[in-house]
Scaffold this motif. Structure first.
Motif, PDB file in Angstrom:
ATOM      1  N   PHE A   1       0.861  -1.187   0.000  1.00 37.81           N
ATOM      2  CA  PHE A   1       0.000   0.000   0.000  1.00 37.81           C
ATOM      3  C   PHE A   1       0.894   1.232   0.000  1.00 37.81           C
ATOM      4  CE2 PHE A   1       0.562   1.237   4.491  1.00 37.81           C
ATOM      5  CZ  PHE A   1       1.074   0.061   5.020  1.00 37.81           C
ATOM      6  N   TRP A   2       0.311   2.365  -0.310  1.00 34.01           N
ATOM      7  CA  TRP A   2       1.100   3.598  -0.362  1.00 34.01           C
ATOM      8  C   TRP A   2       0.877   4.400   0.902  1.00 34.01           C
ATOM      9  CZ3 TRP A   2       3.669   6.066  -4.853  1.00 34.01           C
ATOM     10  CH2 TRP A   2       3.979   5.117  -5.833  1.00 34.01           C
ATOM     11  N   MET A   3       1.947   4.998   1.348  1.00 28.58           N
ATOM     12  CA  MET A   3       1.835   5.782   2.576  1.00 28.58           C
ATOM     13  C   MET A   3       2.456   7.156   2.361  1.00 28.58           C
ATOM     14  SD  MET A   3       2.161   4.510   6.482  1.00 28.58           S
ATOM     15  CE  MET A   3       3.716   3.677   6.393  1.00 28.58           C
ATOM     16  N   ILE A   4       1.825   8.150   2.964  1.00 31.80           N
ATOM     17  CA  ILE A   4       2.344   9.510   2.972  1.00 31.80           C
ATOM     18  C   ILE A   4       2.842   9.752   4.381  1.00 31.80           C
ATOM     19  CG2 ILE A   4       1.743  11.957   2.797  1.00 31.80           C
ATOM     20  CD1 ILE A   4      -0.589   9.506   1.208  1.00 31.80           C
ATOM     21  N   GLU A   5       4.113  10.086   4.513  1.00 28.72           N
ATOM     22  CA  GLU A   5       4.667  10.275   5.852  1.00 28.72           C
ATOM     23  C   GLU A   5       5.386  11.618   5.990  1.00 28.72           C
ATOM     24  OE1 GLU A   5       5.873   6.429   7.920  1.00 28.72           O
ATOM     25  OE2 GLU A   5       6.463   6.023   5.862  1.00 28.72           O
ATOM     26  N   PRO A   6       4.651  12.634   6.455  1.00 34.49           N
ATOM     27  CA  PRO A   6       5.311  13.896   6.743  1.00 34.49           C
ATOM     28  C   PRO A   6       6.076  13.802   8.067  1.00 34.49           C
ATOM     29  CG  PRO A   6       2.935  14.102   7.031  1.00 34.49           C
ATOM     30  CD  PRO A   6       3.205  12.684   6.680  1.00 34.49           C
ATOM     31  N   GLU A   7       7.127  14.542   8.173  1.00 38.02           N
ATOM     32  CA  GLU A   7       7.888  14.604   9.419  1.00 38.02           C
ATOM     33  C   GLU A   7       8.275  16.064   9.612  1.00 38.02           C
ATOM     34  OE1 GLU A   7       8.256  11.617  11.108  1.00 38.02           O
ATOM     35  OE2 GLU A   7       9.138  12.712  12.784  1.00 38.02           O
ATOM     36  N   ILE A   8       7.945  16.620  10.778  1.00 35.10           N
ATOM     37  CA  ILE A   8       8.159  18.053  10.986  1.00 35.10           C
ATOM     38  C   ILE A   8       8.982  18.297  12.252  1.00 35.10           C
ATOM     39  CG2 ILE A   8       6.178  18.896   9.660  1.00 35.10           C
ATOM     40  CD1 ILE A   8       4.466  18.852  12.156  1.00 35.10           C
ATOM     41  N   ALA A   9      10.019  19.130  12.105  1.00 31.34           N
ATOM     42  CA  ALA A   9      10.900  19.419  13.239  1.00 31.34           C
ATOM     43  C   ALA A   9      10.458  20.692  13.950  1.00 31.34           C
ATOM     44  CB  ALA A   9      12.335  19.553  12.761  1.00 31.34           C
ATOM     45  N   PHE A  10      10.824  20.795  15.220  1.00 27.77           N
ATOM     46  CA  PHE A  10      10.396  21.897  16.084  1.00 27.77           C
ATOM     47  C   PHE A  10       8.865  21.944  16.121  1.00 27.77           C
ATOM     48  CE2 PHE A  10      14.470  23.075  14.108  1.00 27.77           C
ATOM     49  CZ  PHE A  10      15.278  23.018  15.240  1.00 27.77           C
ATOM     50  N   ALA A  11       8.267  20.774  16.203  1.00 26.55           N
ATOM     51  CA  ALA A  11       6.806  20.677  16.172  1.00 26.55           C
ATOM     52  C   ALA A  11       6.363  19.533  17.071  1.00 26.55           C
ATOM     53  CB  ALA A  11       6.343  20.431  14.742  1.00 26.55           C
ATOM     54  N   ASP A  12       5.310  19.777  17.832  1.00 24.14           N
ATOM     55  CA  ASP A  12       4.828  18.754  18.768  1.00 24.14           C
ATOM     56  C   ASP A  12       3.564  18.064  18.242  1.00 24.14           C
ATOM     57  OD1 ASP A  12       2.784  20.541  19.131  1.00 24.14           O
ATOM     58  OD2 ASP A  12       3.422  21.194  21.135  1.00 24.14           O
ATOM     59  N   LEU A  13       2.945  17.271  19.096  1.00 30.23           N
ATOM     60  CA  LEU A  13       1.802  16.473  18.641  1.00 30.23           C
ATOM     61  C   LEU A  13       0.623  17.336  18.193  1.00 30.23           C
ATOM     62  CD1 LEU A  13       1.184  13.369  18.379  1.00 30.23           C
ATOM     63  CD2 LEU A  13      -0.303  13.680  20.346  1.00 30.23           C
ATOM     64  N   GLU A  14       0.451  18.490  18.860  1.00 31.65           N
ATOM     65  CA  GLU A  14      -0.644  19.384  18.460  1.00 31.65           C
ATOM     66  C   GLU A  14      -0.421  19.879  17.023  1.00 31.65           C
ATOM     67  OE1 GLU A  14      -3.261  19.929  20.451  1.00 31.65           O
ATOM     68  OE2 GLU A  14      -2.334  18.654  21.993  1.00 31.65           O
ATOM     69  N   ASP A  15       0.814  20.274  16.741  1.00 27.99           N
ATOM     70  CA  ASP A  15       1.144  20.721  15.376  1.00 27.99           C
ATOM     71  C   ASP A  15       0.916  19.590  14.370  1.00 27.99           C
ATOM     72  OD1 ASP A  15       2.176  23.233  16.321  1.00 27.99           O
ATOM     73  OD2 ASP A  15       3.978  22.167  16.964  1.00 27.99           O
ATOM     74  N   ASN A  16       1.251  18.402  14.816  1.00 25.34           N
ATOM     75  CA  ASN A  16       1.132  17.219  13.974  1.00 25.34           C
ATOM     76  C   ASN A  16      -0.333  16.962  13.604  1.00 25.34           C
ATOM     77  OD1 ASN A  16       2.503  15.075  12.735  1.00 25.34           O
ATOM     78  ND2 ASN A  16       2.226  13.705  14.479  1.00 25.34           N
ATOM     79  N   MET A  17      -1.201  17.070  14.593  1.00 21.99           N
ATOM     80  CA  MET A  17      -2.635  16.844  14.338  1.00 21.99           C
ATOM     81  C   MET A  17      -3.190  17.930  13.432  1.00 21.99           C
ATOM     82  SD  MET A  17      -4.253  15.268  17.830  1.00 21.99           S
ATOM     83  CE  MET A  17      -3.448  16.278  19.052  1.00 21.99           C
ATOM     84  N   GLU A  18      -2.722  19.152  13.653  1.00 21.85           N
ATOM     85  CA  GLU A  18      -3.188  20.249  12.816  1.00 21.85           C
ATOM     86  C   GLU A  18      -2.797  20.006  11.356  1.00 21.85           C
ATOM     87  OE1 GLU A  18      -2.530  23.992  14.933  1.00 21.85           O
ATOM     88  OE2 GLU A  18      -2.140  24.854  12.930  1.00 21.85           O
ATOM     89  N   LEU A  19      -1.574  19.535  11.165  1.00 20.52           N
ATOM     90  CA  LEU A  19      -1.096  19.246   9.810  1.00 20.52           C
ATOM     91  C   LEU A  19      -1.939  18.149   9.159  1.00 20.52           C
ATOM     92  CD1 LEU A  19       1.145  19.759   7.639  1.00 20.52           C
ATOM     93  CD2 LEU A  19       2.395  17.852   8.683  1.00 20.52           C
ATOM     94  N   ALA A  20      -2.192  17.089   9.914  1.00 20.58           N
ATOM     95  CA  ALA A  20      -2.975  15.968   9.363  1.00 20.58           C
ATOM     96  C   ALA A  20      -4.376  16.449   8.977  1.00 20.58           C
ATOM     97  CB  ALA A  20      -3.054  14.837  10.384  1.00 20.58           C
ATOM     98  N   GLU A  21      -4.954  17.245   9.852  1.00 20.35           N
ATOM     99  CA  GLU A  21      -6.315  17.735   9.593  1.00 20.35           C
ATOM    100  C   GLU A  21      -6.344  18.646   8.367  1.00 20.35           C
ATOM    101  OE1 GLU A  21      -8.380  19.095  13.078  1.00 20.35           O
ATOM    102  OE2 GLU A  21      -9.867  20.199  11.896  1.00 20.35           O
TER     103      GLU A  21
END
Ligand code: 4AD
Ligand code: MG
Length: 462
Positions: free
Chosen positions: A243-263
């Motif tokens: 299957f294909w996966m999209i995997e962003p990785e962001i530095a200087f960013a916490d879980l809240e930032d991560n959820m915002e990005l996904a949304e």
């Protein structure tokens, strides 16, 4: 040849003019001296109606006899038919046969089951359903790249062949060039991988995350988008071996930032597809999943809910609902629990965060309580989990301790640990299952029907 899509979208430019199109006959009906062909050229979901008349076509008889799926070259005038089922049609003055189809062509007018269509994967892209699915898939892929590129993310290519097991779940396809009838063994009788092609055990990647982390700690914001492989021997509607996966990785960013990005990303992709594939989406809405468009519009316009795992467990326990597997703190949520939360309680996408450490991977950041980690899963109605992600453990000592605690081989992770030594940074990322979001957007219930050539247990044909 002009694309049928152009003739629909820019019809003003072409009406009254002679046009040439090339395509496959979808349906054809004719009386003695007059008839209609529905032509599809692949450029557009809709067919072009081609009007054929005996007094205009010297090979009229021959053309009316062509079996469905024959390919033809058509020349004629594009005529406005405003008010009819279709806005334009071609009145043919010349039709050449390119390739005659055999009358045994299986996609005749009647509707076929999706199960049957899977057995003819070489022909199913020509059906309405799969024409719609695979174009949406293509557009969604483009939207994903556009979303990240517009935000200055670097597209990082992670390797397909790798020596590490990111998820530690052992669901890997091994790669070897060893002679299976004569496997080299060492003194202890174990397989001697030093004699193998890469000089060590190698497998197809289950996730590009660890490589993405390397890149994020240089470029700050990166994403991968590529095939991943899992040898899960499960026959579910939501699991594929490839299957294909999209995997962003962001530095200087916490879980809240991560959820915002996904949304943001999910909303962007859905909006993009609805805007750029209106005919396909209308088809799904009418024939695959009634109410789909309303639901997607809702998703785009509302905020995703966020709850902790602990809260989710409480809600499930207090729901009074009888589950096949009663939920208890510490266990992974089962499909039935995820479905209950998204379909009965919230009726919308839900982020579940802070899972018990024992059911999550080694790299997730430990919380103060020492029991949970900064994980997040995004659950959506109908599909279940579409995103899994976390804030990563950026503290060298804590990470090393986790690696030991989980009995992983410390040496295998030397470079991963070093990232925490040379300017470590808070960082986070997630994996979005590409097929899962396609299922969500189209209403297709089985992952085998959103991949052109699906790979599942006992299935590697085509
Ligand atoms: O939750 P998973 O296992 O997370 C990871 O692999 C992390 N390394 C991602 C990261 O943080 N960079 O997988 C991520 C997503 C799941 O939420 C699901 O959507 C999809 O990948 N997925 C599958 N899709 C189809 N078939 C399978 N067998 C899948 N396994 C996971
Ligand atoms: Mg997961």
């Amino acid at each position: 040849f002009t694309e049928i899509k152009q003739l629909y979208r820019n019809k003003e430019e072409y009406i009254g003019k002679t046009v040439k199109v090339a395509g496959w006959i979808r349906t054809s009906r004719a009386s003695k001296n007059f008839g209609f062909i529905e032509l599809n050229d692949g450029s557009f979901f809709k067919n072009m109606q081609v009007v054929i008349a005996e007094d205009k076509l010297e090979n009229f008889k021959e053309i009316t006899k062509l079996p469905i799926s024959s390919s033809i070259l058509v020349e004629g005038e594009l005529v406005s038919t405003e008010g009819a089922k279709q806005p334009v049609e071609i009145q043919a003055t010349k039709i050449e046969l390119e390739g005659e189809s055999d009358s045994s062509y299986p996609l005749q007018k009647k509707r076929h089951t999706l199960e049957y269509l899977r057995t003819i994967a070489h022909l199913r892209p020509r059906s309405n359903t799969f024409s719609a699915v695979f174009r949406v898939r293509s557009l969604a892929a483009y939207a994903i790249h556009k979303f990240f590129q517009d935000r200055n993310f670097v597209y990082a290519h992670s390797p397909i062949i790798t020596g590490s097991d990111c998820e530690g779940a052992g669901e890997m396809f091994r790669i070897t060039t060893m002679d299976l009838n004569n496997i080299p063994k060492n003194e202890e009788g174990a397989i001697d991988y030093s004699k193998d092609f890469f000089g060590k055990e190698a497998n197809l990647t289950v996730s590009g995350q660890l490589n993405a982390e390397i890149m994020a700690l240089a470029f700050r914001n990166v994403y991968t988008f590529g095939p991943t492989f899992r040898a899960e021997n499960s026959f579910t509607q939501r699991h594929a071996s490839e299957f294909w996966m999209i995997e962003p990785e962001i530095a200087f960013a916490d879980l809240e930032d991560n959820m915002e990005l996904a949304e943001d990303m999910i909303k962007y992709v859905i909006s993009y597809v609805m805007e750029n594939a209106p005919e396909e989406m209308e088809f799904f809405n009418s024939f695959i999943d009634k109410g789909l468009m309303d639901r997607l519009n809702n998703v785009v316009n509302s905020e995703f809910t966020r709850i902790t795992y602990t809260k989710a467990v409480e809600m499930l326990q207090e729901s009074g609902h009888e589950f096949e597997y009663p939920v208890k703190w510490g266990d992974d949520l089962q499909t039935e629990h995820e479905r209950y939360l998204t379909e009965q309680v919230f009726k919308a996408p839900v982020f579940v965060t802070d899972y018990p450490k024992d059911i999550k991977a080694f790299y997730m950041r430990m919380n103060e309580d020492g029991k949970t980690v900064r994980a997040m899963d995004l659950l959506v109605p109908g599909v279940g989990e579409i995103v899994g992600g976390s804030q990563r453990e950026e503290r060298y000592d804590v990470l090393l301790e986790r690696i030991k605690e989980m009995n992983l081989n410390e040496e295998d992770y030397w470079w991963y640990l070093e990232l925490r030594k040379f300017g470590t940074a808070t960082h986070s990322g997630f994996g979005l299952g590409f097929e899962r979001i396609i299922m969500y957007m189209t209403g297709m219930a089985n992952i085998r029907d959103v991949i052109p050539f699906p790979r599942t247990p006992k299935n590697a044909e085509f």
